[in-house]
Design a protein around this motif. Structure first.
Motif, mmCIF file in Angstrom:
data_model
loop_
_atom_site.group_PDB
_atom_site.id
_atom_site.type_symbol
_atom_site.label_atom_id
_atom_site.label_comp_id
_atom_site.label_asym_id
_atom_site.label_seq_id
_atom_site.Cartn_x
_atom_site.Cartn_y
_atom_site.Cartn_z
ATOM 1 N N GLU A 121 0.871 -1.296 -0.031
ATOM 2 C CA GLU A 121 0.194 0.045 0.007
ATOM 3 C C GLU A 121 0.921 1.167 0.005
ATOM 4 O O GLU A 121 0.648 2.308 -0.562
ATOM 5 N N ARG A 122 1.812 1.128 0.648
ATOM 6 C CA ARG A 122 2.800 2.293 0.698
ATOM 7 C C ARG A 122 3.477 2.827 -0.663
ATOM 8 O O ARG A 122 3.556 3.738 -1.031
ATOM 9 N N ARG A 123 3.718 1.693 -1.349
ATOM 10 C CA ARG A 123 4.341 1.787 -2.759
ATOM 11 C C ARG A 123 3.500 2.214 -3.751
ATOM 12 O O ARG A 123 3.795 3.039 -4.557
ATOM 13 N N LEU A 124 2.263 1.886 -3.434
ATOM 14 C CA LEU A 124 1.196 2.192 -4.415
ATOM 15 C C LEU A 124 0.888 3.632 -3.858
ATOM 16 O O LEU A 124 0.653 4.537 -4.987
ATOM 17 N N ARG A 125 0.913 4.054 -2.792
ATOM 18 C CA ARG A 125 0.504 5.503 -2.585
ATOM 19 C C ARG A 125 1.504 6.248 -3.029
ATOM 20 O O ARG A 125 1.228 7.618 -3.622
ATOM 21 N N ASP A 126 3.016 5.950 -3.035
ATOM 22 C CA ASP A 126 4.050 6.820 -3.642
ATOM 23 C C ASP A 126 3.921 6.916 -5.108
ATOM 24 O O ASP A 126 3.934 8.136 -5.515
ATOM 25 N N VAL A 127 3.401 5.910 -5.745
ATOM 26 C CA VAL A 127 3.209 6.059 -7.270
ATOM 27 C C VAL A 127 2.223 6.976 -7.526
ATOM 28 O O VAL A 127 2.415 7.667 -8.387
ATOM 29 N N ILE A 128 1.029 6.839 -6.852
ATOM 30 C CA ILE A 128 -0.019 7.814 -7.034
ATOM 31 C C ILE A 128 0.398 9.328 -6.829
ATOM 32 O O ILE A 128 0.111 10.230 -7.680
ATOM 33 N N LYS A 129 1.183 9.405 -5.647
ATOM 34 C CA LYS A 129 1.684 10.868 -5.457
ATOM 35 C C LYS A 129 2.309 11.611 -6.407
ATOM 36 O O LYS A 129 2.423 12.475 -6.626
ATOM 37 N N LYS A 130 3.267 10.626 -6.905
ATOM 38 C CA LYS A 130 4.309 11.240 -7.999
ATOM 39 C C LYS A 130 3.605 11.572 -9.314
ATOM 40 O O LYS A 130 3.765 12.375 -10.039
ATOM 41 N N GLU A 131 2.582 10.545 -9.601
ATOM 42 C CA GLU A 131 1.580 10.928 -10.985
ATOM 43 C C GLU A 131 1.110 11.990 -10.689
ATOM 44 O O GLU A 131 0.844 12.775 -11.489
ATOM 45 N N PHE A 132 0.649 12.238 -9.313
ATOM 46 C CA PHE A 132 -0.363 13.300 -9.159
ATOM 47 C C PHE A 132 0.332 14.795 -9.552
ATOM 48 O O PHE A 132 0.091 15.543 -9.980
ATOM 49 N N VAL A 133 1.705 14.627 -8.910
ATOM 50 C CA VAL A 133 2.417 15.986 -9.257
ATOM 51 C C VAL A 133 2.659 16.387 -10.794
ATOM 52 O O VAL A 133 2.537 17.419 -11.157
ATOM 53 N N GLU A 135 0.705 15.295 -13.245
ATOM 54 C CA GLU A 135 -0.506 15.702 -13.806
ATOM 55 C C GLU A 135 -1.004 17.064 -13.211
ATOM 56 O O GLU A 135 -1.310 18.024 -14.152
ATOM 57 N N ALA A 136 -0.491 17.476 -11.966
ATOM 58 C CA ALA A 136 -0.845 18.702 -11.597
ATOM 59 C C ALA A 136 0.035 19.778 -12.391
ATOM 60 O O ALA A 136 -0.494 20.775 -12.909
ATOM 61 N N LYS A 137 1.367 19.529 -12.688
ATOM 62 C CA LYS A 137 2.120 20.243 -13.461
ATOM 63 C C LYS A 137 1.564 20.474 -14.888
ATOM 64 O O LYS A 137 1.704 21.487 -15.490
ATOM 65 N N LYS A 138 1.132 19.436 -15.261
ATOM 66 C CA LYS A 138 0.341 19.701 -16.837
ATOM 67 C C LYS A 138 -0.572 20.721 -16.842
ATOM 68 O O LYS A 138 -0.657 21.337 -17.931
ATOM 69 N N MET A 139 -1.435 20.393 -15.966
ATOM 70 C CA MET A 139 -2.491 21.402 -15.828
ATOM 71 C C MET A 139 -2.040 22.884 -15.439
ATOM 72 O O MET A 139 -2.589 23.889 -16.332
ATOM 73 N N ILE A 140 -1.110 23.103 -14.549
ATOM 74 C CA ILE A 140 -0.512 24.505 -14.189
ATOM 75 C C ILE A 140 0.171 25.048 -15.619
ATOM 76 O O ILE A 140 0.009 26.194 -15.701
ATOM 77 N N HIS A 141 0.741 24.162 -16.286
ATOM 78 C CA HIS A 141 1.410 24.499 -17.458
ATOM 79 C C HIS A 141 0.372 24.927 -18.563
ATOM 80 O O HIS A 141 1.169 25.779 -19.629
ATOM 81 N N THR A 142 -0.676 25.051 -18.339
ATOM 82 C CA THR A 142 -1.823 25.576 -19.628
ATOM 83 C C THR A 142 -2.417 27.022 -18.869
ATOM 84 O O THR A 142 -2.821 27.550 -19.824
ATOM 85 N N CYS A 143 -1.383 27.201 -17.839
ATOM 86 C CA CYS A 143 -1.879 28.705 -17.440
ATOM 87 C C CYS A 143 -0.767 29.545 -17.824
ATOM 88 O O CYS A 143 0.124 29.418 -17.962
ATOM 89 N N PRO A 144 -1.065 30.874 -17.651
ATOM 90 C CA PRO A 144 -0.158 32.047 -18.107
ATOM 91 C C PRO A 144 1.063 31.838 -17.175
ATOM 92 O O PRO A 144 1.086 31.597 -16.044
ATOM 93 N N ARG A 145 2.204 31.884 -17.829
ATOM 94 C CA ARG A 145 3.799 31.559 -17.026
ATOM 95 C C ARG A 145 3.630 32.390 -15.658
ATOM 96 O O ARG A 145 4.156 31.906 -14.900
ATOM 97 N N PRO A 181 -11.041 13.913 -13.404
ATOM 98 C CA PRO A 181 -9.903 14.866 -13.767
ATOM 99 C C PRO A 181 -10.324 16.362 -13.589
ATOM 100 O O PRO A 181 -9.659 17.148 -13.201
ATOM 101 N N ASP A 182 -11.597 16.656 -14.100
ATOM 102 C CA ASP A 182 -12.086 17.854 -14.141
ATOM 103 C C ASP A 182 -12.080 18.522 -12.724
ATOM 104 O O ASP A 182 -12.020 19.879 -12.708
#
Ligand SMILES: [Zn+2]
Length: 234
Positions: A121-133, A135-145, A181-182
């Motif tokens: 469970e701990r490794r699964l949580r770590d995978v999801i956290k990493k992927e979260f970051v 995904e969040a970066k991709k969303m952030i990069h759609t915003c004005p710099r 995701p929305d």
């Protein structure tokens, strides 16, 4: 210190273990409902108070205690073979102890967690956290710099899904990975809008709509209704 164990039955029929501990040097009975992976109630009482009195006190506080447990969903253990919805995709979670790393199958439908079963469970949580970051970066990069944060942090808070500090750090609950995701994108855009307005003024909400587009109210409503469910796993 001595500890006795009892059972508290909620009006829904859930049986919650109660641990009553006598402590020297305390003057009052205190109640601590514990929610999370294990659900139990801890009561501390002064040495000379009988258990029966401590349990009567718990009964007096029944409404409050049931409220605390009612708002926190029963945590469900993730076992190999289960499917989770992550970033809107249904993913089968598997375990392969012979593998050192954690890998997605090429089609992205299976996530194979390596390492010992105790770390699953701990490794699964770590995978999801990493992927979260990422995904969040991709969303952030759609915003004005000029709105991009200095730093992104992930947290596991129950009270808020995101926050924005005046020093330019944006924090998110990684559990938004379990939301549509929305809905996650709404929280990201909400915090990005705080990079321009550190308040909830009409100008702030106009910026949220500008960044997110149509449907802000729908995303907010989803979080109000379903937010607690994001705490079900891990
Ligand atoms: Zn806000």
């Amino acid at each position: 210190m001595s500890v006795s164990t009892y059972v508290f039955t909620t009006s829904d029929g859930e049986e919650i273990p109660v641990h009553v501990a006598a402590r020297r040097g305390i003057r009052n009975i205190t109640l601590r409902p514990k929610v999370g992976a294990t659900r139990e109630i801890h009561i501390s009482k002064p040495w000379l108070v009988r258990d029966a009195a401590a349990l009567r006190f718990l009964e007096l506080k029944r409404r409050w205690v049931e409220g605390v447990f009612g708002r926190a969903p029963v945590r469900e253990r993730v076992r190999p073979g289960m499917c989770l919805e992550i970033f809107g995709r249904i993913v089968a979670i598997e375990h392969d102890a012979s593998q050192h790393s954690n890998t997605y199958s090429p089609d992205g439908l299976h996530l194979i967690i390596g390492g010992g079963a105790d770390m699953f469970e701990r490794r699964l949580r770590d995978v999801i956290k990493k992927e979260f970051v990422s995904e969040a970066k991709k969303m952030i990069h759609t915003c004005p710099r000029e709105l991009w944060p200095r730093r992104i942090a992930v947290k596991d808070t129950t009270s808020r899904w995101g926050s924005c500090s005046s020093t330019g750090t944006i924090s998110f609950s990684w559990r938004l990975a379990f939301a549509p995701p929305d809905v996650m994108r709404y929280v990201v855009m909400h915090e990005m809008a705080h990079r321009r307005h550190m308040d909830h003024s009409p100008e702030f909400w106009a910026t949220v709509s500008e960044l997110y587009g149509f449907g802000v109210e729908r995303a907010k409503r989803w979080l109000n209704v379903h937010g607690g469910e994001l705490h079900k796993f891990l």
